[in-house]
Design a protein around this motif. Structure first.
Motif, PDB file in Angstrom:
ATOM      1  N   ARG A 255     -14.642   6.577 -12.342  1.00 44.42           N
ATOM      2  CA  ARG A 255     -13.725   5.437 -12.234  1.00 44.42           C
ATOM      3  C   ARG A 255     -12.886   5.493 -10.955  1.00 44.42           C
ATOM      4  N   LEU A 256     -12.701   6.696 -10.409  1.00 43.32           N
ATOM      5  CA  LEU A 256     -11.962   6.812  -9.157  1.00 43.32           C
ATOM      6  C   LEU A 256     -12.606   5.975  -8.060  1.00 43.32           C
ATOM      7  N   PHE A 257     -13.909   6.048  -7.984  1.00 42.23           N
ATOM      8  CA  PHE A 257     -14.616   5.405  -6.876  1.00 42.23           C
ATOM      9  C   PHE A 257     -15.002   3.964  -7.195  1.00 42.23           C
ATOM     10  N   ALA A 258     -14.650   3.521  -8.400  1.00 41.67           N
ATOM     11  CA  ALA A 258     -14.831   2.107  -8.732  1.00 41.67           C
ATOM     12  C   ALA A 258     -13.591   1.301  -8.361  1.00 41.67           C
ATOM     13  N   ASP A 259     -12.508   1.993  -7.999  1.00 34.53           N
ATOM     14  CA  ASP A 259     -11.261   1.342  -7.610  1.00 34.53           C
ATOM     15  C   ASP A 259     -11.277   1.105  -6.103  1.00 34.53           C
ATOM     16  N   ARG A 260     -11.381  -0.150  -5.685  1.00 29.15           N
ATOM     17  CA  ARG A 260     -11.505  -0.486  -4.270  1.00 29.15           C
ATOM     18  C   ARG A 260     -10.316   0.002  -3.458  1.00 29.15           C
ATOM     19  N   THR A 261      -9.104  -0.206  -3.957  1.00 28.77           N
ATOM     20  CA  THR A 261      -7.918   0.192  -3.213  1.00 28.77           C
ATOM     21  C   THR A 261      -7.868   1.696  -3.019  1.00 28.77           C
ATOM     22  N   PHE A 262      -8.237   2.456  -4.048  1.00 28.28           N
ATOM     23  CA  PHE A 262      -8.233   3.916  -3.933  1.00 28.28           C
ATOM     24  C   PHE A 262      -9.238   4.374  -2.883  1.00 28.28           C
TER      25      PHE A 262
ATOM     26  N   LEU B  66      -7.390  -1.201  11.164  1.00 30.20           N
ATOM     27  CA  LEU B  66      -6.543  -2.331  10.775  1.00 30.20           C
ATOM     28  C   LEU B  66      -7.271  -3.337   9.873  1.00 30.20           C
ATOM     29  N   PRO B  67      -8.548  -3.687  10.137  1.00 28.72           N
ATOM     30  CA  PRO B  67      -9.232  -4.626   9.227  1.00 28.72           C
ATOM     31  C   PRO B  67      -9.360  -4.107   7.800  1.00 28.72           C
ATOM     32  N   LEU B  68      -9.421  -2.780   7.620  1.00 29.72           N
ATOM     33  CA  LEU B  68      -9.542  -2.222   6.273  1.00 29.72           C
ATOM     34  C   LEU B  68      -8.306  -2.510   5.431  1.00 29.72           C
ATOM     35  N   ILE B  69      -7.163  -2.659   6.096  1.00 27.65           N
ATOM     36  CA  ILE B  69      -5.914  -2.906   5.368  1.00 27.65           C
ATOM     37  C   ILE B  69      -5.990  -4.209   4.586  1.00 27.65           C
ATOM     38  N   LEU B  70      -6.750  -5.176   5.089  1.00 30.36           N
ATOM     39  CA  LEU B  70      -6.892  -6.458   4.409  1.00 30.36           C
ATOM     40  C   LEU B  70      -7.576  -6.309   3.053  1.00 30.36           C
ATOM     41  N   LEU B  71      -8.337  -5.217   2.864  1.00 29.87           N
ATOM     42  CA  LEU B  71      -9.050  -5.006   1.609  1.00 29.87           C
ATOM     43  C   LEU B  71      -8.193  -4.310   0.561  1.00 29.87           C
ATOM     44  N   VAL B  72      -7.009  -3.858   0.969  1.00 34.87           N
ATOM     45  CA  VAL B  72      -6.124  -3.157   0.038  1.00 34.87           C
ATOM     46  C   VAL B  72      -5.468  -4.159  -0.898  1.00 34.87           C
ATOM     47  N   GLN B  73      -5.454  -3.833  -2.183  1.00 32.37           N
ATOM     48  CA  GLN B  73      -4.822  -4.695  -3.172  1.00 32.37           C
ATOM     49  C   GLN B  73      -3.310  -4.522  -3.148  1.00 32.37           C
ATOM     50  N   ARG B  74      -2.577  -5.592  -3.352  1.00 34.68           N
ATOM     51  CA  ARG B  74      -1.112  -5.517  -3.372  1.00 34.68           C
ATOM     52  C   ARG B  74      -0.658  -4.544  -4.442  1.00 34.68           C
ATOM     53  N   ALA B  75       0.353  -3.719  -4.078  1.00 33.41           N
ATOM     54  CA  ALA B  75       0.825  -2.691  -5.011  1.00 33.41           C
ATOM     55  C   ALA B  75       1.515  -3.277  -6.219  1.00 33.41           C
TER      56      ALA B  75
END
Length: 517
Positions: free
Chosen positions: A268-275, A493-502
Motif C-alpha cells: 500500500r505504500l507504493f500505491a499512494d501517489r503522493t508518498f 519542479l513538475p513533479l510537485i504538481l503531482l503531489v496531493q494537497r496535505a
C-alpha cells in the motif's frame, strides 16, 4: 493479534507533547550529527589506528552501510517490540557504541563498533518522525515537522564545524564521546514521557524480503562509496557490487509484487501517489544538500586555503537560514498550499546553486556565507512541507514503515549525490586541465601577462604555470558540479504538481487495532 494503539493526539497534554518533541529531536540530532561529524577527524584517526588512506574510509562506509540496511526494518521492530522499547534500546545502544568507538585502539575495533552504532542509530530518525506525526493533531503537524527538520537538517550542517572544533582543541575521540551527554538527555526524556504503544509478539519478519533489500542496499552503498577509490568499472569488485545490487533489487521487487502477503514491505505504500512522489523529491534533497557540503569543504580548504575550523565556521551559517525557514514555513504550512512552498524552496535552492557556480578564487567569505544562508533557507522551505505531505495520505499503521523508507531514500540520495559529484569533479578537472594546457605557450596572452615572474624554459616556471592551470581547471569543475545540481533542483519542479494537497481528506481513519495489522 491486534494490539492497542497509543494515546490519540488529543489525549496528550501540552507539557508531555513538548517533552516528547524534545526527546525525539535530541535523538534525531544525535544520529544526524554522526553522518558528518567524523569526516574531519579521519586524518587524525588514521595515525592513531595505523590505517592507510583507503582503510580509514571504512570508518565512514561501515556506519553508512549498516544504517542503510537496518533502516527498512524499523516498521517490523516497532510492531514486534513496541515503539517505546525500540527507541530506548536504540538510544542506549547508540551511546554505548559511541563510547566504544572513542576507546577503539585498532581499525578492526573501530569498524566493528561503527557497524554496531549504525545498527542502533538507523531506527532513531524514522521512529522520531512517526512519533511526532502521532503526537500532534493534523492541523499542527507542519509545525511538528519543522521541529523534526531542525534535527535532520542541522545535524549534517553543524557536524563538520563541531567535529573540527573538538578535534582541534581536544581529541578526535571526542567526536564520539559527545554523543554520551546528548544520548543521556534523550534517554531521560524517553523514560519519563514517551508513551507506550502496543506490541505484537507474533509479528514475524519477512526474511526473504529483508535479505534481498539488504543485499541491494549494501551493494549499492559499497558501489557508491568505493567506486571512486577503485576507478569504477575497471575494478572487478565494483562490477560485482553493481551486479549484486541489480539482482537484490530485482528479487525484492518481484517478491513484493507477487507474494501473497509480503510482511516486510506493505504494498500500500507504493500505491499512494503522493508518498511515491515524495520519495523522489527527498532523494533530490538528500543529494543536493550533502553533495553541496561535500564539495564546499574541499573547495574552501584546498583552493582557498581556509583552515578546517574556519571552513566549518563559514559553512555553519547556512544552518541559520534553515532554522529561520523552518520557523516561517511551520506557520505557513496550514494556510498556504504545500506545493507552492515546495516550488519556492526548490527554486531558491536552484538560485543559490547558480550563485555558487559563479565562485572564483577571489570569492569573499561574505559571499559564501550569504549564498549558504539562501540555500539553507531554500532547503528549509522544502523539507517541512515535504515531510508533512509525504505521510498525509498514509494510514497511521503505515507511518513508521513509511518514515523508514523516507529516511532511506534521503540517505541513498546523499550517497548518490556525493559519489556522482566527486566522480564528475575529478573527471572534469582532468579533462579541463588537458584542455587548458593545450593553450599554454610563450605566446599565450595569459603567460605573457605573467611577465618576468614565469619563465617556461625553466622547470620552476613550468611548475608554476601548471599549478595555475590546475587551480583554474578545479574552479571550473566545481562550477560545473554546482550547475548540475541547480538543474536537478529545477528538474523536479513538475513533479510537485503531482503531489496531493496535505489538507485533502485521507479516507476513513484506521481502526483501533490497525497499528499492528
Amino acid at each position: 493479534m491486534n494490539a492497542p494503539r497509543g494515546p490519540a493526539p488529543e489525549e496528550i497534554s501540552s507539557g508531555q507533547r513538548v517533552a516528547i518533541t524534545a526527546c525525539v529531536m535530541i535523538a534525531t540530532l544525535m544520529q544526524a550529527l554522526d553522518s558528518t561529524i567524523a569526516n574531519v577527524a579521519l586524518p587524525y584517526m588514521q595515525g592513531s589506528l595505523a590505517a592507510t588512506s583507503d582503510q580509514i574510509n571504512w570508518v565512514l562506509t561501515s556506519y553508512i552501510v549498516s544504517a542503510a540496511i537496518m533502516t527498512p526494518t524499523t516498521g517490523w521492530l516497532e510492531r514486534r517490540f513496541g515503539r517505546r522499547r525500540v527507541f530506548i534500546t536504540c538510544v542506549v545502544g547508540f551511546v554505548v557504541a559511541s563510547m566504544l568507538c572513542g576507546t577503539a585502539t585498532s581499525l578492526t575495533e573501530m569498524v566493528l563498533f561503527r557497524v554496531v552504532q549504525g545498527v542502533f542509530g538507523a531506527p532513531l530518525v524514522p521512529i522520531a518522525q512517526s512519533t511526532l506525526l502521532d503526537t500532534y493533531p493534523a492541523s499542527t503537524r507542519g509545525q511538528a515537522m519543522a521541529v523534526f527538520g531542525l534535527g535532520v537538517m542541522l545535524g549534517p550542517i553543524i557536524g563538520p564545524t563541531l567535529g573540527g572544533w573538538l578535534t582541534e582543541y581536544y581529541d578526535w575521540r571526542w567526536v564520539f564521546y559527545v554523543n554520551v551527554p546528548i544520548g543521556a538527555a534523550a534517554l531521560a526524556l524517553a523514560l519519563g514521557f514517551l508513551p507506550r504503544r502496543g506490541a505484537d509478539p507474533s509479528a514475524r519478519i519477512d526474511i526473504f524480503g529483508f535479505a534481498t533489500l539488504g543485499l541491494a542496499i549494501a551493494s549499492l552503498q559499497l558501489f557508491l562509496d568505493r567506486g571512486e577509490q577503485l576507478d569504477w568499472f575497471s575494478s572487478v569488485e565494483i562490477q560485482a557490487e553493481l551486479a549484486l545490487f541489480l539482482l537484490g533489487l530485482y528479487l525484492f521487487v518481484v517478491h513484493t509484487v507477487t507474494a501473497r502477503r509480503p510482511t516486510f514491505v506493505d504494498r500500500r505504500l507504493f500505491a499512494d501517489r503522493t508518498f511515491v512522489i515524495s520519495q523522489l523529491l527527498v532523494f533530490v534533497v538528500g543529494a543536493v544538500l550533502l553533495a553541496t557540503l561535500a564539495l564546499l569543504s574541499p573547495y574552501l580548504e584546498n583552493l582557498l586555503d581556509y583552515p578546517v575550523l574556519t571552513a566549518g565556521l563559514v559553512l555553519a551559517p547556512r544552518g541559520i537560514g534553515t532554522m529561520i525557514a523552518m520557523v516561517v514555513v511551520g506557520r505557513l504550512i496550514g494556510r498556504v498550499d504545500a506545493r507552492l512552498l515546495l516550488g519556492f524552496g526548490f527554486g531558491l535552492t536552484a538560485f543559490a546553486l547558480h550563485e555558487m557556480s559563479l565562485y572564483t578564487l577571489d570569492v569573499s567569505e561574505a559571499t559564501i556565507i550569504r549564498t549558504g544562508i539562501i540555500q539553507g533557507f531554500g532547503i528549509g522551505f522544502v523539507f517541512v512541507p515535504l515531510s508533512t505531505v509525504a505521510f498525509a495520505t498514509l494510514p497511521s499503521e503505515l507511518r513508521t514503515q513509511g518514515t523508514g523508507f523516507y529516511s532511506l531514500m534521503r540517505n541513498i540520495g546523499s550517497s548518490v549525490g556525493i559519489s556522482m559529484m566527486s566522480f564528475l569533479l575529478i573527471r572534469n578537472g582532468q579533462i579541463l586541465h588537458s584542455s587548458l594546457g593545450e593553450h599554454i605557450s610563450p605566446f599565450a596572452r595569459g603567460v605573457q601577462w605573467l611577465g618576468d615572474t614565469v619563465d617556461l624554459t625553466t622547470e620552476q616556471g613550468r611548475a608554476t604555470v601548471n599549478d595555475l592551470v590546475v587551480q583554474q581547471a578545479e574552479v571550473i569543475a566545481y562550477a560545473d558540479c554546482f550547475r548540475l545540481m541547480m538543474f536537478a533542483s529545477l528538474a523536479v519542479l513538475p513533479l510537485i504538481l503531482l503531489v496531493q494537497r496535505a489538507d485533502r481528506p485521507v479516507g476513513k481513519p484506521a481502526s483501533a487495532g490497525a497499528e499492528m495489522h
